[in-house]
Design a protein around this motif. Structure first.
Motif, mmCIF file in Angstrom:
data_model
loop_
_atom_site.group_PDB
_atom_site.id
_atom_site.type_symbol
_atom_site.label_atom_id
_atom_site.label_comp_id
_atom_site.label_asym_id
_atom_site.label_seq_id
_atom_site.Cartn_x
_atom_site.Cartn_y
_atom_site.Cartn_z
ATOM 1 N N TRP A 76 0.884 -1.322 -0.043
ATOM 2 C CA TRP A 76 -0.162 -0.051 0.020
ATOM 3 C C TRP A 76 0.854 1.284 0.113
ATOM 4 C CZ3 TRP A 76 -4.540 1.394 -1.283
ATOM 5 C CH2 TRP A 76 -5.634 0.540 -1.123
ATOM 6 N N GLU A 77 1.891 1.332 0.647
ATOM 7 C CA GLU A 77 2.670 2.598 0.848
ATOM 8 C C GLU A 77 2.774 3.054 -0.530
ATOM 9 O OE1 GLU A 77 5.404 -0.718 2.438
ATOM 10 O OE2 GLU A 77 3.241 -0.195 2.246
ATOM 11 N N HIS A 78 3.079 2.151 -1.509
ATOM 12 C CA HIS A 78 3.462 2.609 -2.860
ATOM 13 C C HIS A 78 2.318 2.943 -3.919
ATOM 14 C CE1 HIS A 78 7.648 1.754 -1.123
ATOM 15 N NE2 HIS A 78 7.412 0.740 -1.297
ATOM 16 N N PRO A 100 -4.527 2.835 4.379
ATOM 17 C CA PRO A 100 -4.246 1.278 4.494
ATOM 18 C C PRO A 100 -2.998 1.039 5.194
ATOM 19 C CG PRO A 100 -5.206 1.901 2.341
ATOM 20 C CD PRO A 100 -4.587 3.253 2.745
ATOM 21 N N VAL A 101 -2.786 -0.127 5.833
ATOM 22 C CA VAL A 101 -1.814 -0.504 6.502
ATOM 23 C C VAL A 101 -0.837 -1.055 5.546
ATOM 24 C CG1 VAL A 101 -0.910 -2.349 7.964
ATOM 25 C CG2 VAL A 101 -3.170 -1.602 8.520
ATOM 26 N N ALA A 102 0.486 -0.284 5.746
ATOM 27 C CA ALA A 102 1.881 -0.493 4.864
ATOM 28 C C ALA A 102 2.261 -1.893 5.217
ATOM 29 C CB ALA A 102 2.908 0.348 5.472
ATOM 30 N N GLY A 103 2.794 -2.264 4.072
ATOM 31 C CA GLY A 103 3.485 -3.926 3.919
ATOM 32 C C GLY A 103 2.534 -4.677 3.355
ATOM 33 N N LEU A 127 2.526 1.922 -11.481
ATOM 34 C CA LEU A 127 1.601 2.889 -11.118
ATOM 35 C C LEU A 127 1.984 4.352 -10.492
ATOM 36 C CD1 LEU A 127 -1.279 3.564 -10.912
ATOM 37 C CD2 LEU A 127 -1.725 2.399 -8.681
ATOM 38 N N LYS A 128 3.106 4.145 -9.466
ATOM 39 C CA LYS A 128 3.566 5.436 -9.155
ATOM 40 C C LYS A 128 4.308 6.097 -10.015
ATOM 41 C CE LYS A 128 4.448 7.376 -4.984
ATOM 42 N NZ LYS A 128 4.038 7.229 -3.670
#
Length: 481
Positions: free
Chosen positions: A71-73, A91-94, A393-394
């Protein structure tokens, strides 16, 4: 040859008609909505046209598929800043979400934000883009003319609307590459079309009954093919008579990375697939070039060449996982500068061309590489990669950050691009199906140049605006538009 610097438009005269018009965004997927968030942050009015009945319509079609990145990305920076004021919790990272979770936990809340929701027009298809009153041959006064978008509404009515600039984030989903090795549908295609399915069917869910007990052949050498093959092999463990074949044009599927990948979920995908091929649960048919298809009653016979010899392959169903291509017919009256090989913007193509790209050569890219002779028009997101695979996506988020900064006349922010790409584990340029490119690459922005504000846009103050920075590693393998 005209340079990208020379394409930078001049500052408009005060009171120019364009200044009262919005920026048009085509597509309400993750990248299109990120563009909306950046435009809002810059104080630039916009309108978003989404062909589907709801936002993220393309992502919803492969919502059962899990993305590779956590999620973090997957969340755009400007979007996160906008959502932070609503009580939204990241949302929770990882954890890597599914496409449906990406929509439910991020895209839908962003689209519902009061700064964005009123500007979204769903069920509206952009069928063509031009300059108002001008075809592509007319030059005099072109840069000062508004863009005209021809729209087909949900009720079938066709109308035109104008915009000062256009950001095409419509993606490539729904524009699959044909089965034929020559880039066309194979001869006889019409007779078997009802037994050919698009990429990423929901094998273990909604589409289970269609595949159970049947022989399915997946055509394609990328990650979408791998996802479907693994799901089919799992189905075969529970449903007697289920068989799985994998047909590729090259000698090996070198685009599918393995455990050397910096994104663990993507690397494990290739490793698991190779194991099931070795175990005989997936029958791999390599070096097969499809030329013709014919019905065998309830099944399909694919005909072509294998290793230079005439060959046939019989199956019940075919899944087309051959990648995607951009829909360019809607842009025919615009002056575009596209690479003749991958159909990406010409300055971007050398960075992503699977025939040429190699490790360590990915440079950052933003408005500069996405600029066309048609001033104020940009293709971003998956569609900007043309036919090249492995869009991240990023990367699309960084594209729109740079483009919007340029539209705002903020040359420093537009030029300040940094990009870190994950290690893909693949460094091939010899595969007949193309090769993914690898990193990790940390690329610094080039020396800034001085730009004037583009036509119809004024230079805005920088207070509260995004200053860019590193976009980090990234998300999906080309599923996201």
């Amino acid at each position: 040859m005209t340079t990208l610097t020379e394409l930078a438009p001049s500052r408009p005269a005060a009171g120019d008609r364009l200044s009262a018009l919005p920026v048009a965004i085509i597509g309400a997927g993750p990248v299109g909505l990120a563009a909306a968030a950046h435009l809002h942050e810059r104080g630039i009015p916009f309108v978003v046209f989404e062909r589907g009945a709801v936002v993220g319509a393309a992502v919803r079609q492969w919502g059962h598929t899990r993305l590779f990145s956590p999620w973090e990305h997957l969340v755009d920076d400007a979007a996160a800043r906008l959502l932070a004021g609503t009580g939204w919790e990241a949302p929770v990272a990882g954890r890597a979400p599914s496409g449906s979770e990406l929509i439910d936990e991020y895209v839908a809340p962003l689209a519902a934000h009061p700064a964005i929701a009123p500007a979204i027009r769903s069920g509206v298809e952009v069928v063509a883009v031009t300059r108002e009153g001008m075809d592509r041959t007319r030059t005099a006064g072109r840069a000062a003319a508004p863009f005209a978008l021809r729209l087909r509404l949900a009720d079938g009515a066709v109308v035109d609307e104008t915009a000062r600039a256009v950001i095409d984030a419509s993606g490539t989903w729904g524009q699959a590459n044909p089965l034929g090795s020559g880039g066309l549908e194979p001869l006889g295609w019409e007779d078997v079309a009802d037994r050919v399915l698009p990429a990423l069917p929901d094998v273990l869910g909604a589409d289970r009954e269609r595949f159970a007990g049947r022989h399915t052949t997946v055509v394609g050498a990328g990650h979408s093919a791998a996802n479907t093959l693994l799901a089919l092999s799992r189905l075969a463990e529970d449903e007697p008579g289920t068989r799985v074949s994998w047909l590729i044009r090259g000698a090996a599927a070198q685009r599918i990375s393995t455990d050397g990948d910096e994104l663990p979920d993507r690397g494990s995908l290739g490793t698991r697939l190779q194991r099931r091929v070795r175990d005989g649960r997936i029958a791999q048919v390599d070096r097969f070039e499809i030329l013709r298809a014919e019905s065998t009653g309830d099944g399909v016979r694919l005909q072509g060449r294998r290793g230079g010899e005439v060959a046939t392959h019989d199956t019940d169903l075919v899944v087309v996982a051959t990648g995607f291509r951009p829909e360019l017919g809607m842009l025919r009256e615009l002056r575009l500068d596209l690479d003749e090989v991958v159909e990406a913007p010409r300055a971007l193509a050398p960075l992503i061309d699977p025939n040429e790209h190699s490790c360590g050569t990915v440079r950052p890219h933003g408005y500069r590489e996405l600029t066309h002779p048609e001033q104020g028009f940009f293709i971003v997101g998956m569609k900007s990669y043309g036919r090249a695979p492995t869009f991240l996506l990023k990367t699309g988020y960084e594209q729109v950050r740079s483009v919007v900064a340029w539209l705002a006349g903020d040359s420093a922010a537009a030029e300040r691009v940094e990009l870190v790409l994950p290690e893909t584990g693949v460094c091939s340029t010899s595969s007949g199906d193309g090769g993914d490119c690898c990193g990790p690459v940390v690329a610094k922005s080039p020396q800034p140049i001085t730009l004037q504000a583009p036509a119809g846009l004024t230079l805005l103050p920088l207070a509260g605006a995004s200053a860019g920075g590193s976009c980090g590693v990234d998300s999906a393998d080309g599923c996201c538009g």
